[in-house]
Design an enzyme around this catalytic site. Structure first.
Site, PDB file in Angstrom:
ATOM      1  N   ARG A   1       8.071   4.383  -4.714  1.00 54.33           N
ATOM      2  CA  ARG A   1       8.117   3.457  -3.574  1.00 54.33           C
ATOM      3  C   ARG A   1       7.100   2.325  -3.753  1.00 54.33           C
ATOM      4  NH1 ARG A   1       7.368   5.710   2.434  1.00 54.33           N
ATOM      5  NH2 ARG A   1       5.212   5.879   1.681  1.00 54.33           N
TER       6      ARG A   1
ATOM      7  N   LEU B   1      11.159   1.488   6.666  1.00 49.36           N
ATOM      8  CA  LEU B   1      10.475   1.971   5.469  1.00 49.36           C
ATOM      9  C   LEU B   1      11.161   3.265   5.023  1.00 49.36           C
ATOM     10  CD1 LEU B   1       7.847   1.383   3.757  1.00 49.36           C
ATOM     11  CD2 LEU B   1       6.944   3.388   4.918  1.00 49.36           C
TER      12      LEU B   1
ATOM     13  N   TYR C   1       0.824  -1.204   0.000  1.00 50.62           N
ATOM     14  CA  TYR C   1       0.000   0.000   0.000  1.00 50.62           C
ATOM     15  C   TYR C   1       0.855   1.249   0.000  1.00 50.62           C
ATOM     16  CZ  TYR C   1       0.812   0.878   5.027  1.00 50.62           C
ATOM     17  OH  TYR C   1       1.379   1.176   6.239  1.00 50.62           O
TER      18      TYR C   1
ATOM     19  N   LYS D   1       6.388  -1.709   1.816  1.00 48.20           N
ATOM     20  CA  LYS D   1       5.213  -1.177   2.523  1.00 48.20           C
ATOM     21  C   LYS D   1       4.086  -2.204   2.385  1.00 48.20           C
ATOM     22  CE  LYS D   1       3.026   3.362   3.298  1.00 48.20           C
ATOM     23  NZ  LYS D   1       3.170   3.445   4.741  1.00 48.20           N
TER      24      LYS D   1
ATOM     25  N   HIS E   1      -0.673 -20.868  -0.430  1.00 45.47           N
ATOM     26  CA  HIS E   1       0.372 -19.862  -0.223  1.00 45.47           C
ATOM     27  C   HIS E   1       1.053 -19.436  -1.519  1.00 45.47           C
ATOM     28  CE1 HIS E   1      -0.307 -21.203   3.816  1.00 45.47           C
ATOM     29  NE2 HIS E   1       0.624 -20.417   4.334  1.00 45.47           N
TER      30      HIS E   1
ATOM     31  N   GLU F   1      13.007   2.538  13.356  1.00 48.09           N
ATOM     32  CA  GLU F   1      12.003   3.568  13.039  1.00 48.09           C
ATOM     33  C   GLU F   1      10.899   3.495  14.077  1.00 48.09           C
ATOM     34  OE1 GLU F   1       9.978   2.724   9.306  1.00 48.09           O
ATOM     35  OE2 GLU F   1      10.099   0.579   9.658  1.00 48.09           O
TER      36      GLU F   1
HETATM   37  N1  PMP Z   1       7.719   3.857   8.774  1.00 48.69           N
HETATM   38  C1  PMP Z   1       6.559   3.185   8.892  1.00 48.69           C
HETATM   39  C2  PMP Z   1       6.565   1.834   9.512  1.00 48.69           C
HETATM   40  C3  PMP Z   1       5.364   3.766   8.420  1.00 48.69           C
HETATM   41  O1  PMP Z   1       4.213   3.093   8.527  1.00 48.69           O
HETATM   42  C4  PMP Z   1       5.399   5.074   7.862  1.00 48.69           C
HETATM   43  C5  PMP Z   1       4.186   5.766   7.320  1.00 48.69           C
HETATM   44  N2  PMP Z   1       2.984   5.406   7.747  1.00 48.69           N
HETATM   45  C6  PMP Z   1       6.624   5.745   7.786  1.00 48.69           C
HETATM   46  C7  PMP Z   1       7.768   5.098   8.238  1.00 48.69           C
HETATM   47  C8  PMP Z   1       6.722   7.131   7.212  1.00 48.69           C
HETATM   48  O2  PMP Z   1       6.665   7.109   5.802  1.00 48.69           O
HETATM   49  P1  PMP Z   1       6.105   8.364   4.973  1.00 48.69           P
HETATM   50  O3  PMP Z   1       6.908   9.534   5.377  1.00 48.69           O
HETATM   51  O4  PMP Z   1       6.333   7.989   3.561  1.00 48.69           O
HETATM   52  O5  PMP Z   1       4.662   8.519   5.339  1.00 48.69           O
END
Ligand code: PMP
Length: 281
Positions: free
Chosen positions: A49, A200, A30, A144, A99, A176
């Site tokens: 992305r 991410l 997504y 993602k 699967h 993160e």
């Molecule tokens: N890391 C994770 C796990 C996320 O889910 C998100 C956004 N929801 C981000 C980082 C930030 O990414 P972005 O700046 O592209 O929204």
């Protein structure tokens, strides 16, 4: 109004078969794209992305970038708010439960829009509370993926502890947040973890580093130890919907002075200015 497999319809009318692999396996990816004044922000980067995520799960992109751009534009037009958050979701489609990948199955494409509400004044003035947690996710956090169970549990753990975000550590290094990227300020330097398979690659993360470079904030992209995070003078979280948000408490202790700091103030102001300039263009 939402978009599902080629048609626009009210959310209540949207239906997908129970054998959709998104429902059965969480087999999909997504994107969340912020829209300001009806213009998608950093759309090319979000679509790049998305391609990276689709490549990561070996699923052909069901639309070209010009088709995505057109559908996203139509979805924005079909919804009222000036500022929206567009959610785009692709699964491997509907097939008998097995699967291994099915052959000749069309991916499911779903998009919805929600009002985009930036962080409140109170949040920007007081900052938010975070807790630390062990990053127990898989080794492809750069994808993602819609299968978000670890992130769901980690963020719920944070909420149960009275916080808004969990800051994740893998072998005592910062990765993160459960739903955001994290920056630390240490010795007057903005520190960002490297974009690798443990996080991410945030679109907002990139914007923040570009802004830091352009306004002369010294920064380093490198592995950041838990000890450095716990002793940081400032912590920031970033995401497309939370923009740049200060974290002022971690594990029950104040971060730095316990108030949003000067690097936050500069980056927040630069972010707002950058957004407006892009929207005016
Ligand atoms: N890391 C994770 C796990 C996320 O889910 C998100 C956004 N929801 C981000 C980082 C930030 O990414 P972005 O700046 O592209 O929204």
């Amino acid at each position: 109004m939402i978009y599902l497999n080629g048609a626009f319809m009210p959310l209540e009318e949207a239906r997908i078969p129970v054998l959709d692999r998104g429902f059965i396996f969480g087999d999909g990816v997504y994107e969340v794209i912020p829209v300001y004044s009806r213009k998608p922000f950093r759309l090319d980067e979000h679509l790049a992305r998305l391609q990276h995520s689709l490549d990561g799960i070996m699923l052909d992109n069901p639309r070209s970038n010009s088709e995505w751009t057109e559908i996203i534009g139509e979805l924005i037009d079909a919804n009222e708010p000036e500022d929206q958050s567009v959610y785009l979701h692709v699964t491997r489609g509907v097939a008998k439960r097995d699967h291994a990948f099915p052959k000749g199955v069309k991916p499911t494409v779903f998009m919805m829009s929600n009002p985009l509400v930036p962080p409140s004044r109170e949040t920007l003035e007081s900052g938010v509370i975070a807790v630390s947690a062990v990053d127990n996710r898989w080794l492809r956090c750069d994808i993602k993926a819609i299968s978000l169970l670890p992130n769901v549990l980690l963020r719920q753990g944070a909420v149960d502890a009275g916080a808004v975000e969990a800051i994740l550590f893998r072998e005592d290094f910062l990765t993160e947040g459960a739903a955001s990227n994290i920056f630390a300020v240490k010795d007057e330097t903005l520190l960002a973890p490297p974009k690798d398979n443990f996080m991410l690659p945030g679109i907002t993360y990139d914007v923040v580093l570009e802004l830091a470079a352009s306004i002369g904030i010294p920064f380093e992209v490198r592995r950041i130890s838990k000890e450095e995070v716990l002793s940081a003078s400032e912590l920031l979280l970033t995401s497309s919907t939370k923009e740049v948000t200060p974290i002022t408490q971690l594990d029950g202790k104040p971060v730095g002075s316990g108030k949003p700091g000067p690097y936050f103030a500069k980056l927040h102001a630069a972010y707002q200015e950058f957004k407006s300039s892009v929207m005016r263009a």
